[in-house]
Enzyme design. Structure first.
Site, short mmCIF file in Angstrom:
data_model
loop_
_atom_site.label_atom_id
_atom_site.label_comp_id
_atom_site.label_asym_id
_atom_site.label_seq_id
_atom_site.Cartn_x
_atom_site.Cartn_y
_atom_site.Cartn_z
CG HIS A 162 12.84 58.21 -21.14
ND1 HIS A 162 12.34 57.61 -22.27
CD2 HIS A 162 14.18 58.23 -21.30
CE1 HIS A 162 13.33 57.28 -23.08
NE2 HIS A 162 14.47 57.66 -22.51
CD GLU A 199 16.24 52.08 -22.90
OE1 GLU A 199 17.16 52.72 -22.37
OE2 GLU A 199 16.13 51.95 -24.13
CG ASN A 245 13.22 50.89 -25.86
OD1 ASN A 245 12.11 50.83 -26.38
ND2 ASN A 245 13.54 51.82 -24.97
CD GLU A 303 13.98 54.31 -26.77
OE1 GLU A 303 15.20 54.09 -26.92
OE2 GLU A 303 13.51 54.84 -25.76
NE ARG A 321 8.27 54.87 -25.18
CZ ARG A 321 9.56 54.68 -24.94
NH1 ARG A 321 10.43 54.60 -25.92
NH2 ARG A 321 9.99 54.55 -23.72
CE1 TYR A 328 18.35 52.79 -30.35
CE2 TYR A 328 17.54 51.77 -28.33
CZ TYR A 328 17.51 52.80 -29.25
OH TYR A 328 16.63 53.84 -29.08
O1 IFM Z 1 18.53 57.98 -26.26
C1 IFM Z 1 18.31 56.75 -25.67
C2 IFM Z 1 16.93 56.70 -25.05
O2 IFM Z 1 16.74 57.71 -24.12
C3 IFM Z 1 16.72 55.38 -24.35
N1 IFM Z 1 17.02 54.30 -25.22
C4 IFM Z 1 18.26 54.31 -25.94
C5 IFM Z 1 18.41 55.63 -26.66
C6 IFM Z 1 19.74 55.65 -27.44
O3 IFM Z 1 20.81 55.48 -26.58
#
Ligand code: IFM
Length: 463
Positions: free
Chosen positions: A121, A167, A300, A362, A77, A302
């Site tokens: 992005h 995002e 995404n 992600e 990606r 985290y």
């Molecule tokens: O690096 C970023 C990415 O560009 C978008 N999502 C979160 C990642 C980590 O912060």
């Protein structure tokens, strides 16, 4: 170790984005992006760096593809830099920019790696910011559709998977409310306008991509977390509701035909972020466009958010929230490691929103382990982070989630926006002095996961 297998044809990949890895920001006709301008504004980036060189991927893409092939990646990606394609934001097409991505796509396909292209992005052409105020202005949605049209006409014979935006919460709120990403405003009202124009541009682009790309699968990527109240108090529950509305439902609800959440419109009017008439940028017909059905949703993930209310006495009814940092393990970004949040979110998207196909577009962690004296990068914490999240994903699949693939963030260490080069998310180490790449232990372990289509559960086999 006992292995948890994944469904047949499960897609294992990794992800990057243009500004974070390409470098070559003034080569072959690329114009300035809002990130070039922002990164060079004193005080905006923790280490004062920018993406001018980054990982030199613009010149090293062949080697990077060879690296991906060696790791056995099935998919990659990446994002396409709008200022390389339409240096004036709209209008004249820069063929050299298109050629770069065309070569990259050919190289990926030759290596047996499926390209997943993200259109936006975050690197908006600066000229659109200067001329109309960027995403604040509705016309930028039309400019985005032009960009999507040009790119998909050129690459659509080979690229079948398209992600319109990465995002949108960041494009709107990190960039316009918090001011920590380009273009760096601190104005909630503007952030709300931006969020609408970004969503509108997505809905407008979907049919264009479908028209230009036979067999296209089109989606959008949202960053989400689960919002958890810090205590059982009604106020903390309300803080979690508000945060969830701000971070996730504000985007999910209109995308899935539910309009903007009424509780959030009411909160924003009460807080003075919106006028009494509500989101005035939202014109008749917009919500139908935004809700255009997609083929998949990218998630995404985290971390989670734990919220405490900070209602002040004179504003008793206004929802205000503050993040609480749980005592548990954190990555070097200061983000709590919370794998089960991924399972919970995937289940929510499936059963609450009826999403028919999902990708984790992600997931990854910033840890700074460097090469040891033998040239090995023993990033055990990242390996464990990924293993635990893969297991959480597999548990979601067991619960009926239609998860089609998983993209590790990131293929290689890169430019982490306002954190500059201080944070390393890569499964491949990058020496920024020499541009040497070294697969970390996590990459070598990931190679095994891909080959087996299974993750070890970390437990020794029973004897
Ligand atoms: O690096 C970023 C990415 O560009 C978008 N999502 C979160 C990642 C980590 O912060």
């Amino acid at each position: 170790m006992p292995a948890l297998s994944f469904p047949d044809k499960f897609v294992w990949g990794s992800a990057t984005s243009a500004y974070q890895i390409e470098g070559a920001t003034s080569e072959d006709g690329r114009s300035e992006s809002i990130w070039d301008r922002f990164a060079k504004t004193p005080g905006k980036i923790v280490d004062g760096t920018n993406g001018d060189v980054a990982c030199e991927h613009y010149h090293r893409w062949r080697d990077d593809i060879a690296l991906m092939k060696d790791l056995g990646l099935m998919a990659y990606r990446f994002s396409i830099a709008w200022p390389r394609i339409l240096p004036n934001g709209r209008g004249a097409v820069n063929e050299k920019g298109l050629d770069f991505y065309s070569r990259l796509v050919d190289g990926l396909l030759e290596a047996g790696i499926e390209p997943y292209a993200t259109l936006f992005h975050w690197d908006l052409p600066q000229v659109l910011q200067d001329q109309v105020g960027g995403w604040q202005h509705r016309s930028t949605a039309d400019a985005f559709v032009e960009f999507a049209d040009v790119v998909s006409r050129r690459l659509g014979d080979r690229v079948k998977k398209w992600i319109t935006h990465n995002e949108p919460w960041c494009t709107a709120f990190l960039s316009y409310e918090k001011g920590i990403q380009a273009p760096g405003f601190k104005d909630f009202r503007k952030a709300l306008a931006v969020s609408h124009h970004v969503l509108l541009s997505h809905g407008l682009a979907v049919p264009v991509l479908r028209k230009n790309v036979p067999g296209a699968e089109v989606g959008i990527t949202l960053n989400m977390n689960i919002a958890v109240p810090a205590s059982p108090s009604a106020a903390d529950h309300d803080a979690a509701r508000h945060y969830d509305g701000y971070f996730s439902r504000w985007f999910l609800d209109p995308l899935y035909g539910r309009h903007y959440p009424a509780d959030m419109i009411a909160d924003y009017i009460a807080l003075g972020h919106l006028p009494p008439e509500g989101l005035t940028e939202c014109k008749p017909g917009d919500l139908e466009i935004i809700a255009t059905q997609c083929d998949f949703l990218g998630l995404n993930y985290y971390s989670r958010a734990v919220l405490r209310s900070t209602k002040v006495p004179e504003e008793q009814n206004l929802p205000r929230t503050v993040h609480v940092q749980p005592a548990s393990e954190q990555t070097e970004m200061g983000w709590e490691v919370y794998p089960d949040g991924l399972r919970q979110l995937l289940i929510r998207l499936t059963y609450e929103y009826g999403v028919q196909k999902l990708y984790v577009t992600e997931n990854g962690a910033a840890y700074s382990e460097a090469p040891d004296k033998n040239g090995r990068v023993p990033d055990q914490r990242r390996l464990q982070f990924l293993r635990d999240h893969f297991i959480a994903a597999r548990r979601a699949i067991d619960a009926g989630v239609p998860l089609a693939g998983y993209f590790v963030w990131s293929l290689m260490d890169n430019y982490e926006w306002d954190r500059g080069y201080s944070q390393r998310f890569g499964i491949v180490w990058v020496d920024y002095e020499t541009q040497r790449r070294i697969p970390k232990d996590s990459a070598l372990w990931y190679k095994g996961v891909i080959a087996a289509n299974a993750v070890d559960d970390g437990n020794a086999p029973a004897t």
